[in-house]
Write an enzyme that holds these catalytic residues in place. Structure first.
Site, mmCIF file in Angstrom:
data_model
loop_
_atom_site.group_PDB
_atom_site.id
_atom_site.type_symbol
_atom_site.label_atom_id
_atom_site.label_comp_id
_atom_site.label_asym_id
_atom_site.label_seq_id
_atom_site.Cartn_x
_atom_site.Cartn_y
_atom_site.Cartn_z
ATOM 1 N N LYS A 175 16.563 -4.354 2.390
ATOM 2 C CA LYS A 175 15.246 -3.900 2.833
ATOM 3 C C LYS A 175 14.996 -4.461 4.221
ATOM 4 O O LYS A 175 15.522 -5.520 4.587
ATOM 5 C CB LYS A 175 14.147 -4.398 1.883
ATOM 6 N N GLY A 218 -1.631 7.388 -1.644
ATOM 7 C CA GLY A 218 -1.009 7.691 -0.367
ATOM 8 C C GLY A 218 0.183 8.603 -0.541
ATOM 9 O O GLY A 218 0.128 9.603 -1.258
ATOM 10 N N HIS A 253 -0.539 10.615 -4.220
ATOM 11 C CA HIS A 253 -1.189 11.929 -4.256
ATOM 12 C C HIS A 253 -0.287 12.977 -4.914
ATOM 13 O O HIS A 253 -0.776 13.899 -5.557
ATOM 14 C CB HIS A 253 -1.651 12.364 -2.863
#
Length: 380
Positions: free
Chosen positions: A95, A197, A201
């Protein structure tokens, strides 16, 4: 590029604390990236390459301190190793985080400088989108780097990975409903979604189409307005605390990590926790607290693997139907984890960790035999 395991006091402290931690908590490589001209400050963490190159997104966030940014990168990278392993991908975990407010400091120069740092790792780390970065950003990074996924379809990429992330969460939620209530449906159930977000959604859309009663919250007014416009029946509450205390069947944390802690778990009325956020458990032991309260927890890195499945498919030439079929298997894996947890008498999070660790260890040993010159960290 500066290898902060050697140069940074922040990382020396973190690594020394990890020396006493459980197997799987150490990291292979952590790199601090600094480009003066563009203002780039970033951290790339590679947790494991036992299964293959480390794949994980780039988060762009205004961290309060360098230490906070490094710790987030470490936590997220470890989570990616487990996520990729449990998803059956031949990829390790990594990451990256870019320090700063993407609304004010994100520029083409900064993204391209970041791309050069990723390129310099020679394929050990493959990046993608995360919080604060988007498909368009990956296209810019790819102008300097060969190891980028989540690109736009115009550039041969998979596009927005939120689509299959939300689809995977929905499949895990259906599996959770089957395990708890005997049927794989959310119809008529009251589902609270914290964070609507990029992923949230899309999840709301699946739930509304399924016939669920959906309650949402988000700190951003524009996100709330978008969902209200698309789905007028959705109920909105003031904040995450109000949602946690609401009368729910399912609670879906879909924002930043740490949503489940010593104060939120006792307040939950939901019978199931199943959401898209990474690192939902604030500290070890929260999974037992959930189990003790009879709350079924679907492990976050199992639930939200649809996105990484989507961008991983891009590596071999993206085919949406193939990636969606792989993401649909999250339903079966979720049921398997619940069954293993019951058989072993452990929380689902522990059962998921054991399965992921076993695959990393077994395949890592196999790869070390097939590639005898490879230097790989062993997993117990």
């Amino acid at each position: 590029m500066t290898d902060v395991s050697e140069r940074s006091g922040v990382l020396r402290r973190i690594f020394s604390s990890e020396s006493d931690s459980a197997p799987g908590d150490s990291h292979e490589q952590v790199v601090l990236c600094h480009d003066r001209d563009s203002g780039l400050k970033a951290v790339i963490a590679i947790h494991s390459t036992a299964l293959g190159p480390a794949l994980g997104g780039t988060r762009f966030h205004p961290y309060a301190s360098e230490e906070e940014a490094v710790q987030d990168a470490l936590n997220l990278a470890r989570g990616m190793s487990y996520k990729n392993a449990l998803a059956g991908l031949d990829l390790g975990g990594g990451k990256a985080v870019i320090i700063g407010d993407p609304a004010t400091v994100k520029t083409e120069a900064l993204l391209r400088a970041y791309g050069r740092f990723v390129q310099s790792l020679g394929g050990r780390y493959v990046t993608a989108c995360d919080v604060g970065t988007y498909v368009a950003d990956m296209d810019v990074i790819a102008r300097e780097c060969d190891y980028v996924t989540g690109r736009s379809p115009e550039h041969g990429g998979a596009g927005d990975s939120s689509v299959l992330t939300a689809f995977g969460v929905f499949q895990a939620m259906r599996a959770s409903a089957q395990h708890r209530w005997g049927a794989p449906t959310l119809a008529g159930r009251r589902v609270g979604v914290a964070g609507i977000g990029k992923v949230g959604h899309y999840l709301v859309q699946h739930l509304v189409e399924e016939g669920a009663q959906v309650v949402v919250t988000d700190v951003r007014e524009e996100a709330v307005n978008r969902v209200r416009a698309a789905h007028p029946t959705v109920e909105v509450v003031a904040d995450a605390e109000a949602l946690i205390r609401a009368n729910l069947d399912v609670y879906a944390p879909c924002a930043l990590g740490g949503a489940l802690d010593d104060s939120t778990v006792p307040a939950l009325s939901a019978a199931i926790v199943c959401g898209a956020a990474n690192n939902q458990l604030a500290h070890p032991g929260v999974e037992k607290d959930l189990a003790d309260r009879g709350i079924l927890y679907a492990p976050d890195y199992l639930v939200n693997a649809g996105g990484v499945i989507q961008v991983a498919d891009e590596i071999e030439g993206f085919v949406f139907e193939r990636a969606k079929a792989k993401a649909a298997k999250i339903f079966d894996t979720t049921l398997e984890i619940f069954a293993r947890a019951e058989a072993d008498g452990v929380p689902p999070a522990v059962a998921a960790d054991r399965l992921a660790e076993r695959r990393m260890a077994d395949v890592g040993r196999l790869r070390s035999i097939l590639l005898p010159g490879a230097r790989r960290e062993r997993r117990g």
